[in-house]
Write an enzyme that holds these catalytic residues in place. Structure first.
Site, PDB file in Angstrom:
ATOM      1  N   ASP A  26       0.839  -1.201   0.000  1.00 39.81           N
ATOM      2  CA  ASP A  26       0.000   0.000   0.000  1.00 39.81           C
ATOM      3  C   ASP A  26       0.874   1.251   0.000  1.00 39.81           C
ATOM      4  O   ASP A  26       1.942   1.270   0.619  1.00 39.81           O
ATOM      5  CB  ASP A  26      -0.900  -0.019   1.247  1.00 39.81           C
ATOM      6  CG  ASP A  26      -2.033   0.983   1.159  1.00 39.81           C
ATOM      7  OD1 ASP A  26      -2.290   1.507   0.058  1.00 39.81           O
ATOM      8  OD2 ASP A  26      -2.666   1.243   2.198  1.00 39.81           O
ATOM      9  N   GLY A  27       0.398   2.288  -0.676  1.00 42.29           N
ATOM     10  CA  GLY A  27       1.074   3.576  -0.618  1.00 42.29           C
ATOM     11  C   GLY A  27       1.648   4.065  -1.929  1.00 42.29           C
ATOM     12  O   GLY A  27       2.290   5.121  -1.967  1.00 42.29           O
ATOM     13  N   GLY A  29       0.113   5.344  -4.586  1.00 39.61           N
ATOM     14  CA  GLY A  29      -0.490   6.615  -4.979  1.00 39.61           C
ATOM     15  C   GLY A  29      -0.007   7.768  -4.113  1.00 39.61           C
ATOM     16  O   GLY A  29       0.284   8.861  -4.620  1.00 39.61           O
ATOM     17  N   ARG A  30       0.082   7.536  -2.817  1.00 44.14           N
ATOM     18  CA  ARG A  30       0.541   8.584  -1.904  1.00 44.14           C
ATOM     19  C   ARG A  30       1.999   8.951  -2.183  1.00 44.14           C
ATOM     20  O   ARG A  30       2.379  10.116  -2.149  1.00 44.14           O
ATOM     21  CB  ARG A  30       0.376   8.112  -0.463  1.00 44.14           C
ATOM     22  CG  ARG A  30       0.449   9.227   0.567  1.00 44.14           C
ATOM     23  CD  ARG A  30       0.289   8.675   1.965  1.00 44.14           C
ATOM     24  NE  ARG A  30      -0.824   7.720   2.051  1.00 44.14           N
ATOM     25  CZ  ARG A  30      -1.049   6.958   3.100  1.00 44.14           C
ATOM     26  NH1 ARG A  30      -0.248   7.022   4.154  1.00 44.14           N
ATOM     27  NH2 ARG A  30      -2.059   6.127   3.119  1.00 44.14           N
ATOM     28  N   TRP A  31       2.812   7.922  -2.471  1.00 44.62           N
ATOM     29  CA  TRP A  31       4.223   8.150  -2.797  1.00 44.62           C
ATOM     30  C   TRP A  31       4.344   9.052  -4.021  1.00 44.62           C
ATOM     31  O   TRP A  31       5.158   9.992  -4.047  1.00 44.62           O
ATOM     32  CB  TRP A  31       4.891   6.808  -3.051  1.00 44.62           C
ATOM     33  CG  TRP A  31       6.365   6.832  -3.279  1.00 44.62           C
ATOM     34  CD1 TRP A  31       7.345   6.693  -2.327  1.00 44.62           C
ATOM     35  CD2 TRP A  31       7.044   6.974  -4.525  1.00 44.62           C
ATOM     36  NE1 TRP A  31       8.601   6.733  -2.908  1.00 44.62           N
ATOM     37  CE2 TRP A  31       8.434   6.915  -4.269  1.00 44.62           C
ATOM     38  CE3 TRP A  31       6.623   7.144  -5.841  1.00 44.62           C
ATOM     39  CZ2 TRP A  31       9.394   7.012  -5.264  1.00 44.62           C
ATOM     40  CZ3 TRP A  31       7.570   7.260  -6.849  1.00 44.62           C
ATOM     41  CH2 TRP A  31       8.933   7.196  -6.555  1.00 44.62           C
ATOM     42  N   HIS A  43       3.089   3.199  -8.982  1.00 46.58           N
ATOM     43  CA  HIS A  43       2.988   1.773  -9.296  1.00 46.58           C
ATOM     44  C   HIS A  43       4.289   1.272  -9.932  1.00 46.58           C
ATOM     45  O   HIS A  43       4.781   0.190  -9.607  1.00 46.58           O
ATOM     46  CB  HIS A  43       1.815   1.514 -10.239  1.00 46.58           C
ATOM     47  CG  HIS A  43       0.474   1.827  -9.655  1.00 46.58           C
ATOM     48  ND1 HIS A  43       0.084   1.353  -8.414  1.00 46.58           N
ATOM     49  CD2 HIS A  43      -0.568   2.562 -10.132  1.00 46.58           C
ATOM     50  CE1 HIS A  43      -1.146   1.780  -8.155  1.00 46.58           C
ATOM     51  NE2 HIS A  43      -1.558   2.515  -9.175  1.00 46.58           N
ATOM     52  N   SER A  71      -6.814  -5.882  -6.295  1.00 44.59           N
ATOM     53  CA  SER A  71      -7.989  -6.319  -5.547  1.00 44.59           C
ATOM     54  C   SER A  71      -9.219  -6.389  -6.451  1.00 44.59           C
ATOM     55  O   SER A  71      -9.302  -5.692  -7.477  1.00 44.59           O
ATOM     56  CB  SER A  71      -8.241  -5.338  -4.400  1.00 44.59           C
ATOM     57  OG  SER A  71      -9.556  -5.401  -3.938  1.00 44.59           O
ATOM     58  N   THR A  72     -10.197  -7.211  -6.063  1.00 46.47           N
ATOM     59  CA  THR A  72     -11.475  -7.224  -6.769  1.00 46.47           C
ATOM     60  C   THR A  72     -12.157  -5.859  -6.685  1.00 46.47           C
ATOM     61  O   THR A  72     -12.984  -5.521  -7.540  1.00 46.47           O
ATOM     62  CB  THR A  72     -12.402  -8.301  -6.184  1.00 46.47           C
ATOM     63  OG1 THR A  72     -12.453  -8.160  -4.755  1.00 46.47           O
ATOM     64  CG2 THR A  72     -11.903  -9.694  -6.518  1.00 46.47           C
ATOM     65  N   LEU A 138      11.357 -20.771  -3.097  1.00 49.37           N
ATOM     66  CA  LEU A 138      10.398 -19.817  -2.549  1.00 49.37           C
ATOM     67  C   LEU A 138       9.155 -19.880  -3.418  1.00 49.37           C
ATOM     68  O   LEU A 138       9.258 -19.951  -4.646  1.00 49.37           O
ATOM     69  CB  LEU A 138      10.957 -18.385  -2.566  1.00 49.37           C
ATOM     70  CG  LEU A 138       9.961 -17.248  -2.272  1.00 49.37           C
ATOM     71  CD1 LEU A 138       9.513 -17.280  -0.817  1.00 49.37           C
ATOM     72  CD2 LEU A 138      10.556 -15.885  -2.619  1.00 49.37           C
ATOM     73  N   LEU A 202      -7.184  -4.897   7.421  1.00 49.28           N
ATOM     74  CA  LEU A 202      -6.932  -6.033   6.530  1.00 49.28           C
ATOM     75  C   LEU A 202      -7.460  -5.792   5.125  1.00 49.28           C
ATOM     76  O   LEU A 202      -6.933  -6.371   4.163  1.00 49.28           O
ATOM     77  CB  LEU A 202      -7.572  -7.298   7.102  1.00 49.28           C
ATOM     78  CG  LEU A 202      -7.031  -7.788   8.445  1.00 49.28           C
ATOM     79  CD1 LEU A 202      -7.762  -9.052   8.866  1.00 49.28           C
ATOM     80  CD2 LEU A 202      -5.533  -8.043   8.360  1.00 49.28           C
TER      81      LEU A 202
END
Length: 250
Positions: A26-27, A29-31, A43, A71-72, A138, A202
């Site tokens: 998350d973040g 757009g803010r960045w 992005h 996300s949906t 991994l 969440l």
């Protein structure tokens, strides 16, 4: 005041690593906003954060890492941003699939794959999964067109269909039956769930799998996140007393 020494992967206890780490990235757009740039620049910057984090997961010896890419609910964003994200993820696979294969990373995509996800992107996802399916160093799970409630709806529909077909009795439906019908039923439950950008919720991510996860929230915006931040999160996890409903030991 003594400067804090950064935590390295060598400082982590290899016997107490989380079996599965989930990250809500998350973040972006803010960045971008803080830099006077359009959202898509954030992005793009997040790609470096993702792959440095993957390198950190490999260095630490993690087995499973799940990151939330789309996300949906993200279909509700402006059409131009959604189009960019579809093309960006397609191009990202073109650029990075070989690199993940070379590092023996198994890549899996969790979420719905039908429309409106472009068929070309779905094909590239499936090609990447097949290309890396034999790796076990991994497992990188990319949650794409994913929602925790949607996953449970899909599992419930599968159970209902099996009951209707006479292959399953209603009394046979228990936690194990539901877990077996999730998108990736062989993946271990999430032990550590991390969210960047200071948000503390969440947001419909891994609701079933993270039932007993340790939650950690950091103010770091996702494009600034690096493997050092992952190591610090794992160290914090290793310092917690996980009780799973049990009384604290004395």
């Amino acid at each position: 005041m003594t400067e804090q020494v950064p935590i390295d992967s060598a400082d982590l206890d290899p016997e107490r690593l989380p079996a599965h780490v989930g990250i809500i990235m998350d973040g972006n757009g803010r960045w971008a906003h803080e830099r006077g740039e359009p959202r898509h620049v954030g992005h793009t910057a997040g790609e470096e954060a993702l792959f440095d984090t993957v390198e950190g997961a490999l260095e630490a010896g993690l087995g499973y890492l799940t990151v939330w890419a789309f996300s949906t609910d993200n279909w509700k964003r402006p059409r131009e941003e959604v189009r960019f994200l579809m093309n960006f993820n397609r191009d990202l696979l073109q650029r990075r699939a070989g690199e993940l294969d070379e590092r023996r990373v198994r890549v899996r995509f969790v979420g719905r794959r039908g429309r409106p996800v472009p068929r070309r992107l779905v094909q590239m996802m499936e090609d990447t999964e097949q290309r890396t399916a034999h790796h076990r160093r991994l497992t990188l799970q990319v949650a794409f067109n994913y929602g925790g409630r949607t996953e449970l709806v899909d599992a419930t529909r599968q159970l209902a269909a099996e009951v209707a077909a006479g292959r399953l009795r209603p009394d046979d439906i228990d936690e194990e039956a539901i877990a077996a019908r999730l998108y990736e039923p062989d993946a271990p439950d999430v032990d550590l769930l991390l969210r960047t950008s200071g948000e503390q919720r969440l947001s419909n991510f891994q609701l079933w799998e993270a039932a007993y996860a340790e939650l950690l929230f950091t103010d770091v915006l996702w494009p600034d996140f690096r493997r050092q931040d992952l190591f610090e999160a794992i160290a914090a996890f290793q310092g917690r007393d996980r009780r799973f409903g049990r009384v604290r030991s004395r």
